[in-house]
Design an enzyme around this catalytic site. Structure first.
Site, mmCIF file in Angstrom:
data_model
loop_
_atom_site.group_PDB
_atom_site.id
_atom_site.type_symbol
_atom_site.label_atom_id
_atom_site.label_comp_id
_atom_site.label_asym_id
_atom_site.label_seq_id
_atom_site.Cartn_x
_atom_site.Cartn_y
_atom_site.Cartn_z
ATOM 1 N N LYS A 159 0.861 -1.191 0.000
ATOM 2 C CA LYS A 159 0.000 0.000 0.000
ATOM 3 C C LYS A 159 0.885 1.224 0.000
ATOM 4 O O LYS A 159 1.836 1.314 0.789
ATOM 5 C CB LYS A 159 -0.877 -0.005 1.268
ATOM 6 C CG LYS A 159 -1.825 1.166 1.362
ATOM 7 C CD LYS A 159 -3.132 0.890 0.632
ATOM 8 C CE LYS A 159 -3.944 2.136 0.341
ATOM 9 N NZ LYS A 159 -3.543 2.845 -0.901
ATOM 10 N N LYS A 182 5.220 1.753 -3.112
ATOM 11 C CA LYS A 182 5.179 3.134 -3.635
ATOM 12 C C LYS A 182 5.397 3.079 -5.131
ATOM 13 O O LYS A 182 5.937 2.099 -5.650
ATOM 14 C CB LYS A 182 6.300 3.968 -2.998
ATOM 15 C CG LYS A 182 6.089 5.468 -3.093
ATOM 16 C CD LYS A 182 5.158 5.983 -2.016
ATOM 17 C CE LYS A 182 4.767 7.415 -2.238
ATOM 18 N NZ LYS A 182 4.049 7.946 -1.049
ATOM 19 N N GLY A 209 -2.850 8.383 -4.004
ATOM 20 C CA GLY A 209 -2.259 9.654 -4.412
ATOM 21 C C GLY A 209 -0.957 9.963 -3.683
ATOM 22 O O GLY A 209 -0.599 9.335 -2.694
ATOM 23 N N ASP A 210 -0.236 10.916 -4.202
ATOM 24 C CA ASP A 210 0.949 11.509 -3.576
ATOM 25 C C ASP A 210 1.188 12.796 -4.371
ATOM 26 O O ASP A 210 0.263 13.282 -5.038
ATOM 27 C CB ASP A 210 2.160 10.550 -3.645
ATOM 28 C CG ASP A 210 3.314 10.995 -2.736
ATOM 29 O OD1 ASP A 210 3.227 10.759 -1.523
ATOM 30 O OD2 ASP A 210 4.286 11.599 -3.223
ATOM 31 N N SER A 217 -6.864 5.600 3.831
ATOM 32 C CA SER A 217 -6.903 4.747 2.635
ATOM 33 C C SER A 217 -7.272 3.313 3.025
ATOM 34 O O SER A 217 -8.044 2.649 2.338
ATOM 35 C CB SER A 217 -5.533 4.725 1.950
ATOM 36 O OG SER A 217 -5.364 5.847 1.117
HETATM 37 P P1 NDP Z 1 0.710 17.968 -3.801
HETATM 38 O O1 NDP Z 1 1.194 17.662 -5.151
HETATM 39 O O2 NDP Z 1 -0.744 18.120 -3.561
HETATM 40 O O3 NDP Z 1 1.453 19.258 -3.217
HETATM 41 C C1 NDP Z 1 2.842 19.369 -3.120
HETATM 42 C C2 NDP Z 1 3.168 20.781 -2.745
HETATM 43 O O4 NDP Z 1 4.541 20.938 -2.439
HETATM 44 C C3 NDP Z 1 2.884 21.722 -3.893
HETATM 45 O O5 NDP Z 1 2.387 22.932 -3.381
HETATM 46 C C4 NDP Z 1 4.250 21.899 -4.532
HETATM 47 O O6 NDP Z 1 4.399 23.111 -5.244
HETATM 48 C C5 NDP Z 1 5.103 21.932 -3.291
HETATM 49 N N1 NDP Z 1 6.520 21.680 -3.612
HETATM 50 C C6 NDP Z 1 7.528 22.525 -3.363
HETATM 51 N N2 NDP Z 1 8.676 22.055 -3.785
HETATM 52 C C7 NDP Z 1 8.448 20.875 -4.313
HETATM 53 C C8 NDP Z 1 9.281 19.908 -4.919
HETATM 54 N N3 NDP Z 1 10.605 20.075 -5.055
HETATM 55 N N4 NDP Z 1 8.701 18.780 -5.320
HETATM 56 C C9 NDP Z 1 7.379 18.621 -5.212
HETATM 57 N N5 NDP Z 1 6.533 19.512 -4.660
HETATM 58 C C10 NDP Z 1 7.065 20.634 -4.219
HETATM 59 O O7 NDP Z 1 1.289 16.798 -2.866
HETATM 60 P P2 NDP Z 1 0.805 16.349 -1.408
HETATM 61 O O8 NDP Z 1 0.318 17.523 -0.642
HETATM 62 O O9 NDP Z 1 -0.070 15.173 -1.569
HETATM 63 O O10 NDP Z 1 2.181 15.828 -0.795
HETATM 64 C C11 NDP Z 1 3.059 16.660 -0.035
HETATM 65 C C12 NDP Z 1 3.978 15.780 0.782
HETATM 66 O O11 NDP Z 1 3.200 14.984 1.674
HETATM 67 C C13 NDP Z 1 4.835 14.794 -0.001
HETATM 68 O O12 NDP Z 1 6.060 14.609 0.683
HETATM 69 C C14 NDP Z 1 4.024 13.501 0.073
HETATM 70 O O13 NDP Z 1 4.842 12.372 -0.113
HETATM 71 C C15 NDP Z 1 3.517 13.597 1.496
HETATM 72 N N6 NDP Z 1 2.334 12.801 1.836
HETATM 73 C C16 NDP Z 1 1.191 12.895 1.115
HETATM 74 C C17 NDP Z 1 0.088 12.155 1.489
HETATM 75 C C18 NDP Z 1 -1.222 12.278 0.776
HETATM 76 O O14 NDP Z 1 -2.184 11.658 1.224
HETATM 77 N N7 NDP Z 1 -1.339 13.058 -0.281
HETATM 78 C C19 NDP Z 1 0.125 11.218 2.618
HETATM 79 C C20 NDP Z 1 1.365 11.263 3.370
HETATM 80 C C21 NDP Z 1 2.419 12.023 2.955
HETATM 81 P P3 NDP Z 1 3.658 23.352 -6.657
HETATM 82 O O15 NDP Z 1 2.261 23.770 -6.312
HETATM 83 O O16 NDP Z 1 4.471 24.431 -7.292
HETATM 84 O O17 NDP Z 1 3.721 22.060 -7.390
HETATM 85 O O1 2IT Z 2 2.954 8.867 1.659
HETATM 86 C C1 2IT Z 2 1.822 8.400 1.861
HETATM 87 O O2 2IT Z 2 1.517 7.814 2.904
HETATM 88 C C2 2IT Z 2 0.801 8.605 0.820
HETATM 89 N N1 2IT Z 2 1.078 9.240 -0.192
HETATM 90 C C3 2IT Z 2 -0.562 8.002 0.978
HETATM 91 C C4 2IT Z 2 -0.553 6.546 0.597
HETATM 92 C C5 2IT Z 2 -1.900 5.885 0.550
HETATM 93 O O3 2IT Z 2 -1.910 4.700 0.174
HETATM 94 O O4 2IT Z 2 -2.914 6.486 0.878
#
Ligand code: NDP
Ligand code: 2IT
Length: 444
Positions: free
Chosen positions: A90, A126, A165-166, A376
């Site tokens: 997952k 992943k 998603g990520d 999830s």
């Molecule tokens: P999004 O794509 O929704 O948002 C990412 C944000 O970070 C954007 O605003 C992006 O800017 C910014 N950003 C700044 N620098 C970077 C870079 N070098 N690379 C990528 N993005 C950048 O992603 P999420 O909010 O889903 O994810 C954010 C973090 O949280 C990641 O580390 C992800 O692995 C982690 N995460 C996400 C989960 C989820 O459920 N979505 C669960 C657990 C962890 P811009 O708008 O310019 O693209």
């Molecule tokens: O980093 C993370 O835990 C995620 N992007 C969410 C993974 C998931 O299966 O919901």
């Protein structure tokens, strides 16, 4: 040489070109020392650390698609299935130009421990691609997602491996991927999470990572005799995690004064306007300059800089290695009390140590952002029962999960005489369950 050092050396030699993976492994193995040392003979004989740091399997594949000009484009797709000893693989799918084998590997490795901490039956995986959704039309995104899934569908399944998603992968991308999986396989099953609400998605999954981050932060504050009320919070990122972290922090009575994207950051002393931020990022998919243009109180700055703002609590919610040693020094100098990671590995190892040594309460991403994957897993449960729970039901389960993660990691740290070291507590608590399951299942 200790067993931990031996394995660390071997992992470094074998994966020299993957710095993020090495960083993640070093952090985990370093903090497992007391557990391993207490039972070194068994762990060494079972080769538990070698087995944990070597993925079950990795897929890397070509993703050809046609852009709006009729030009064929080619990206590289990835899926890593790291460890399924406590449940099906997952973990999310990252779509970002920086994606490579090492990035996917570090994320998959961390996911093993995070998923274990949720208390739910999910293993670590992943995936993603070096595709950049920025500036692409909906049709181009669909073409990419369909081609990506045409290959990925061979390796996944509701009881095998369940992506989500990520960065760069939200509801739109999951929808296109789900449609393609269903068309090829002719099976309607919960093979992806983060789905839309009309086709098997769970209420509160969109909000879950950000909300969960605040639930654990609130518990941390409470256990130190503090509350969220009136606190100043700095958040980085402006995506899914950052937006819902900001919203929940505000609901708890805190003031969030920053957000950032890949080109700049906002300081808004009146507090971030979440509805405006959602409009700019979720609907228009635009730059933060548009936020600043629409809001008088906001200052826009090019580059990076949120950690220089005085705050009580810092929540990195963008990406890996975005909080560096100088940022940690600025946070400490400004009196920051707590740092909780919404992103995966946003804080470098030296910055983490500096924060901890200077009395900042620090909860790493494996615990602090586990609310996303936990929800999830709740989506998987709902899909299996062919039922949908209410928002309140899912949200209240999420709260319970985050509070119990806090106490599990706190207890694990205390058991090894490291009270307050939540990084160590999380790695230990996550590891114990997985290692027990691996040993019980034999050499596979
Ligand atoms: P999004 O794509 O929704 O948002 C990412 C944000 O970070 C954007 O605003 C992006 O800017 C910014 N950003 C700044 N620098 C970077 C870079 N070098 N690379 C990528 N993005 C950048 O992603 P999420 O909010 O889903 O994810 C954010 C973090 O949280 C990641 O580390 C992800 O692995 C982690 N995460 C996400 C989960 C989820 O459920 N979505 C669960 C657990 C962890 P811009 O708008 O310019 O693209
Ligand atoms: O980093 C993370 O835990 C995620 N992007 C969410 C993974 C998931 O299966 O919901």
């Amino acid at each position: 040489m200790s067993y931990v050092d031996e394995v660390l050396e071997r992992v470094k030699a074998k994966n020299a070109s993957e710095p993020e993976f090495l960083q993640a492994v070093e952090e985990v193995l370093d903090s497992l020392r007391p557990v391993i040392d207490a039972n070194e003979e068994v762990y060494r004989r079972e080769a538990i650390l070698e087995r944990l740091t070597e993925p079950d399997r990795q897929f890397k594949f070509r993703v050809p698609w046609v852009d709006d000009k009729g030009q064929v484009q080619v990206n590289t797709g990835y899926r890593i299935q790291f460890n399924n000893s406590i449940g099906p693989y997952k973990g999310g799918l990252r779509l970002h130009p920086s994606v490579n084998t090492g990035i996917i590997k570090f994320l998959g490795f961390e996911q093993i421990f995070k998923n274990s901490l949720t208390g739910l039956p999910i293993g670590g995986g992943k995936g993603g691609a070096d595709f950049d959704p920025k500036g692409k039309s909906d049709r181009e995104v669909m073409a990419f997602c369909q081609s990506f899934m045409a290959e990925l569908c061979k390796y996944i399944g509701a009881d095998v491996d369940v992506p989500a998603g990520d960065i760069g992968t939200g509801a739109r991308e999951i929808g296109y991927m789900f449609g393609q999986y269903k068309k090829i396989k002719s099976v309607y099953e919960g093979v992806l999470t983060g789905k839309g609400l009309t086709y098997g998605g769970s209420l509160a999954r969109t909000e879950a990572t950000g909300y969960g981050l605040l639930y654990i932060t609130q518990e941390l504050m409470k256990c130190h005799g503090e509350s969220m009320e009136g606190k100043t919070v700095v958040v980085s990122g402006a995506g899914n995690v950052a937006i819902y972290a900001t919203q929940k922090a505000q609901q708890m009575g805190a003031k969030v004064v920053t957000c950032s994207d890949s080109t700049g950051w906002i300081y808004d002393p009146e507090g971030i306007d979440v509805e405006l931020l959602k409009e700019v990022k979720e609907v228009k998919r635009a730059r933060l300059t548009e936020y600043a243009a629409a809001r008088k109180s906001a200052e826009y700055h090019e580059g990076r800089g949120v950690w220089s703002v005085k705050c009580d609590i810092a929540l990195p919610c963008a990406t890996q290695n975005e909080l560096l040693i100088d940022d940690a020094k600025a946070l400490v100098a400004n009196g920051c009390k707590a740092v909780c990671e919404g992103a995966n590995m946003p804080t470098t190892i030296d910055a983490t140590k500096y924060l901890q040594e200077n009395g900042v309460w620090f909860i790493g991403g494996k615990a602090a952002n586990a609310g996303g994957v936990a929800t999830s897993a709740l989506e998987m449960t709902q899909n299996s029962e062919r039922l949908s729970w209410t928002f309140e039901e899912v949200d209240s389960k999420l709260q319970q999960i985050m509070v119990s993660i806090y106490h599990n990691i706190d207890d694990a740290a205390k058991r090894y005489g490291q009270e307050g070291n939540y990084v160590m507590g999380a790695n230990i608590a996550g590891f114990e369950k997985v290692a027990t399951a691996m040993i019980a299942q034999g050499v596979v």
